[in-house]
Design an enzyme around this catalytic site. Structure first.
Site, PDB file in Angstrom:
ATOM      1  N   GLU A 285      11.898  -8.405   4.152  1.00  0.00           N
ATOM      2  CA  GLU A 285      11.814  -7.082   3.512  1.00  0.00           C
ATOM      3  C   GLU A 285      12.469  -6.040   4.415  1.00  0.00           C
ATOM      4  OE1 GLU A 285       8.027  -4.900   3.496  1.00  0.00           O
ATOM      5  OE2 GLU A 285       8.322  -4.532   1.363  1.00  0.00           O
TER       6      GLU A 285
ATOM      7  N   LYS B 188      -8.150   6.271   5.287  1.00  0.00           N
ATOM      8  CA  LYS B 188      -7.163   6.609   6.316  1.00  0.00           C
ATOM      9  C   LYS B 188      -5.763   6.566   5.701  1.00  0.00           C
ATOM     10  CE  LYS B 188      -4.605   4.737   9.392  1.00  0.00           C
ATOM     11  NZ  LYS B 188      -3.479   5.690   9.392  1.00  0.00           N
TER      12      LYS B 188
ATOM     13  N   CYS C 115       7.412  -0.820  -2.680  1.00  0.00           N
ATOM     14  CA  CYS C 115       7.191  -2.260  -2.457  1.00  0.00           C
ATOM     15  C   CYS C 115       7.803  -3.092  -3.573  1.00  0.00           C
ATOM     16  CB  CYS C 115       5.700  -2.529  -2.356  1.00  0.00           C
ATOM     17  SG  CYS C 115       4.811  -1.929  -3.801  1.00  0.00           S
TER      18      CYS C 115
ATOM     19  N   GLU D  18      -2.556  -5.282  -0.743  1.00  0.00           N
ATOM     20  CA  GLU D  18      -1.297  -5.089  -1.475  1.00  0.00           C
ATOM     21  C   GLU D  18      -0.212  -4.932  -0.416  1.00  0.00           C
ATOM     22  OE1 GLU D  18      -2.290  -1.800  -4.061  1.00  0.00           O
ATOM     23  OE2 GLU D  18      -3.247  -3.144  -5.486  1.00  0.00           O
TER      24      GLU D  18
HETATM   25  P1  NAD Z   1       2.025  -0.338   7.723  1.00  0.00           P
HETATM   26  O1  NAD Z   1       1.388  -1.660   7.575  1.00  0.00           O
HETATM   27  O2  NAD Z   1       2.817  -0.059   8.937  1.00  0.00           O
HETATM   28  O3  NAD Z   1       0.917   0.812   7.683  1.00  0.00           O
HETATM   29  C1  NAD Z   1       0.040   0.969   6.585  1.00  0.00           C
HETATM   30  C2  NAD Z   1      -1.248   1.627   7.059  1.00  0.00           C
HETATM   31  O4  NAD Z   1      -1.903   0.749   7.967  1.00  0.00           O
HETATM   32  C3  NAD Z   1      -1.033   2.934   7.809  1.00  0.00           C
HETATM   33  O5  NAD Z   1      -2.068   3.829   7.456  1.00  0.00           O
HETATM   34  C4  NAD Z   1      -1.152   2.509   9.269  1.00  0.00           C
HETATM   35  O6  NAD Z   1      -1.569   3.541  10.134  1.00  0.00           O
HETATM   36  C5  NAD Z   1      -2.212   1.425   9.177  1.00  0.00           C
HETATM   37  N1  NAD Z   1      -2.175   0.434  10.245  1.00  0.00           N
HETATM   38  C6  NAD Z   1      -1.101  -0.018  10.935  1.00  0.00           C
HETATM   39  N2  NAD Z   1      -1.487  -0.942  11.842  1.00  0.00           N
HETATM   40  C7  NAD Z   1      -2.833  -1.091  11.724  1.00  0.00           C
HETATM   41  C8  NAD Z   1      -3.806  -1.880  12.382  1.00  0.00           C
HETATM   42  N3  NAD Z   1      -3.476  -2.727  13.358  1.00  0.00           N
HETATM   43  N4  NAD Z   1      -5.093  -1.769  11.994  1.00  0.00           N
HETATM   44  C9  NAD Z   1      -5.453  -0.936  10.998  1.00  0.00           C
HETATM   45  N5  NAD Z   1      -4.564  -0.129  10.349  1.00  0.00           N
HETATM   46  C10 NAD Z   1      -3.272  -0.216  10.697  1.00  0.00           C
HETATM   47  O7  NAD Z   1       2.869  -0.118   6.406  1.00  0.00           O
HETATM   48  P2  NAD Z   1       3.793   1.139   6.048  1.00  0.00           P
HETATM   49  O8  NAD Z   1       5.023   1.057   6.881  1.00  0.00           O
HETATM   50  O9  NAD Z   1       2.972   2.373   6.061  1.00  0.00           O
HETATM   51  O10 NAD Z   1       4.139   0.848   4.505  1.00  0.00           O
HETATM   52  C11 NAD Z   1       5.235   0.081   4.100  1.00  0.00           C
HETATM   53  C12 NAD Z   1       4.797  -1.310   3.686  1.00  0.00           C
HETATM   54  O11 NAD Z   1       3.825  -1.222   2.655  1.00  0.00           O
HETATM   55  C13 NAD Z   1       5.916  -2.146   3.125  1.00  0.00           C
HETATM   56  O12 NAD Z   1       5.827  -3.449   3.632  1.00  0.00           O
HETATM   57  C14 NAD Z   1       5.626  -2.153   1.615  1.00  0.00           C
HETATM   58  O13 NAD Z   1       6.149  -3.252   0.913  1.00  0.00           O
HETATM   59  C15 NAD Z   1       4.134  -2.143   1.619  1.00  0.00           C
HETATM   60  N6  NAD Z   1       3.612  -1.661   0.336  1.00  0.00           N
HETATM   61  C16 NAD Z   1       3.027  -2.545  -0.532  1.00  0.00           C
HETATM   62  C17 NAD Z   1       2.555  -2.109  -1.769  1.00  0.00           C
HETATM   63  C18 NAD Z   1       1.925  -3.048  -2.764  1.00  0.00           C
HETATM   64  O14 NAD Z   1       1.324  -2.565  -3.713  1.00  0.00           O
HETATM   65  N7  NAD Z   1       2.040  -4.356  -2.597  1.00  0.00           N
HETATM   66  C19 NAD Z   1       2.668  -0.757  -2.112  1.00  0.00           C
HETATM   67  C20 NAD Z   1       3.261   0.095  -1.203  1.00  0.00           C
HETATM   68  C21 NAD Z   1       3.726  -0.347   0.020  1.00  0.00           C
END
Ligand code: NAD
Length: 487
Positions: A391, A179, A289, A255
């Site tokens: 963050e 997804k 990130c 991650e």
């Molecule tokens: P997010 O958590 O809002 O969403 C990520 C994914 O999870 C999306 O596909 C979203 O639809 C899904 N999602 C959201 N709520 C959910 C739930 N309750 N159940 C199942 N799936 C759900 O994150 P984002 O805004 O898309 O990405 C930004 C974040 O990602 C930042 O915090 C960033 O630091 C982090 N990030 C971390 C890394 C790493 O390698 N550590 C890499 C990239 C991004």
């Protein structure tokens, strides 16, 4: 104007159209660029069932070398459609074309090639290590795929992060349901098409579009038929998914977010450090990130460093992705811009001095409908300020002076997150010593974002759970089963 295309889900080797649709908005000018089929609970269940069934089919009988050959064909397929992938990434995110060309798409290809090569050349320690015990018993270990893996991805580096999980999962013989973020459905859809052409058996790779709560993300993470969940995204979402994974004791890899620090010692190569901090704070509009949102500079060079950083930040070019001079595109969405701007406001309420930026740029053209924010530098906040602890995930950093090595190490480590840190110093032994004392999953010395894909990647604390990369990925995507034979 051409009608925006419809992006569909991909289940059991077929494109699937669903009733519910959502628009995909270009953050450069707010235009709808495609409509996306949202997977309902039934579509997600069908995708998971297809993956489970495929795990018992011909895919199961392929050797590691045969799987590696398919992965290389997928990499070839991305290479052949390179410019389509670049266009897809740029359309969804508004990032500079040159970034998509030099980072996102090449890394997508590299992910498939790296894990193809890793499984095909892995030595006996990956497959059947033996443990003879005199003449009484001999034990050996079978390495098997985990089974059906749910992969949930964010929007900030869509193709790079998705392939980072899909490639090792397939390399180890798993079947996947993926997804992508609702914000970035295009390159994942294109990848499904490349995979369709590469000869992967039906059901091994499935793609479901949608949101998180009460949508495809929740349906996938709560499915009882998933064996493992790998997730990249916000720490808060990680908590929700971890609770879902507890039901059925599913294997997880997370991650998550970061509040990363860069430490600039007075002995640093000044020019390299300024350029490095500019990159690590503002690349991809700060939406990586690994970006540095906290910058600590040794007091003797603090004023000079801050002045130089301000000069370069003021000069960053915010423009269209196709502009050859562009440094920074928009944020991913207006909703995310609202969040970043609320931190810009909060920083000032907390007493920050605005060194550069702090607001929304005005262009006088269609970019005013986009999601641009000014790259921003703050100073003067205490380490206890929310803007120094939480963050923000935008093009922003807070710069503060420090006096001693012990002091700066304590301040860097005083964080709920532990993803990455950068050290800028020309003293090699100091860099080694400081690196060893920082509680982050990765420490860069005199560089940022450079990665050898064979090394472990992940974070401590709120930044994640587990490590992926190289054989650490292969470990997550496999189960070990020991066979003990009485002689
Ligand atoms: P997010 O958590 O809002 O969403 C990520 C994914 O999870 C999306 O596909 C979203 O639809 C899904 N999602 C959201 N709520 C959910 C739930 N309750 N159940 C199942 N799936 C759900 O994150 P984002 O805004 O898309 O990405 C930004 C974040 O990602 C930042 O915090 C960033 O630091 C982090 N990030 C971390 C890394 C790493 O390698 N550590 C890499 C990239 C991004």
């Amino acid at each position: 104007m051409a009608k925006p295309p419809l992006l569909r889900c991909f289940v059991d080797g077929q494109w699937v159209t669903t009733k519910q649709r959502f628009p995909n908005i270009n953050p450069v000018d707010g235009q709808v660029v495609s409509h996306v089929c949202e997977a309902d609970a039934q579509t997600v269940s069908r995708a998971v069932a297809a993956a489970r069934a495929a795990g018992q089919g011909p895919w199961k009988t392929l050797t590691a070398n045969q799987r590696a050959a398919i992965l290389h064909r997928i990499a070839d397929g991305i290479e052949q459609r390179f410019e389509e992938f670049v266009a897809a990434e740029v359309l969804d995110t508004g990032r500079p074309v040159h970034q998509a060309r030099t980072l996102d798409v090449p890394r997508g290809i590299a992910n498939f090639r790296t894990f193809a090569d890793l499984v095909s050349t892995a030595g006996s320690e990956m497959y059947d290590s033996t443990a003879p015990d005199g003449a009484r018993v001999i034990s050996y270990v079978n390495r098997k795929p985990v089974g059906t893996v749910g992969i949930i991805c964010p929007w900030n580096l869509p193709l790079l992060l998705l392939t980072w999980k899909v490639a090792p999962a397939l390399a180890m013989g798993n079947c996947v349901v993926v997804k992508p973020s609702e914000e970035t459905p295009s390159s994942a859809t294109l990848l499904a098409d490349v995979i369709r052409m590469a000869g992967l058996p039906h059901g091994v790779f499935n793609l479901v579009h949608g949101f998180g709560p009460e949508s495809a993300g929740e349906y996938l993470s709560t499915s009882p038929d998933i064996d493992a969940l790998t997730f990249t995204g916000e720490s808060r979402t990680g908590t929700t998914i971890m609770k879902a994974a507890a039901e059925g004791i599913k294997k997880v890899s997370f991650e998550l977010g970061g509040k990363n620090a860069a430490v600039v010692f007075a002995d640093a190569d000044f020019e390299a450090a300024v350029a490095g901090v500019m990159r690590s704070s503002f690349t991809n509009s700060g939406q990586v990130c690994l970006c540095s949102e906290r910058v600590y500079v040794e007091r003797s060079i603090y004023a000079r460093f801050l002045a130089e950083l301000k000069k370069r930040c003021d000069a960053l070019v915010l423009s269209y992705p196709q502009d050859p001079d562009v440094d920074m595109g928009p944020l991913i969405s207006h909703a995310h811009r609202d969040k970043v701007l609320s931190y810009y406001q909060l920083a000032q309420e907390e007493g920050a001095t605005v060194i550069s930026g702090g607001g929304v740029p005005e262009f006088g053209d269609d970019r005013d409908q986009g999601a641009y924010v000014q790259p921003t530098i703050f100073a003067g906040l205490p380490d206890s300020a929310r803007c120094v602890r939480e963050e923000i995930f935008g093009p922003v950093c807070h710069v503060a002076p420090f006096d001693t090595e012990d002091e700066v190490i304590a301040r860097v480590n005083d964080s709920a997150y532990g993803l990455a840190a950068c050290i800028w110093s020309t003293k090699l032994s100091r860099a080694h010593q400081v690196a060893a004392r920082l509680n982050t999953g990765i420490v860069w010395v005199n560089t940022w974002f450079t990665r050898d894909l064979r090394t472990p990647f992940g974070g401590t604390g709120l930044s994640g759970l587990g490590r992926e990369g190289g054989r650490y990925s292969l470990d997550f995507y496999s189960e070990l089963s020991t066979v003990c034979i009485k002689l």
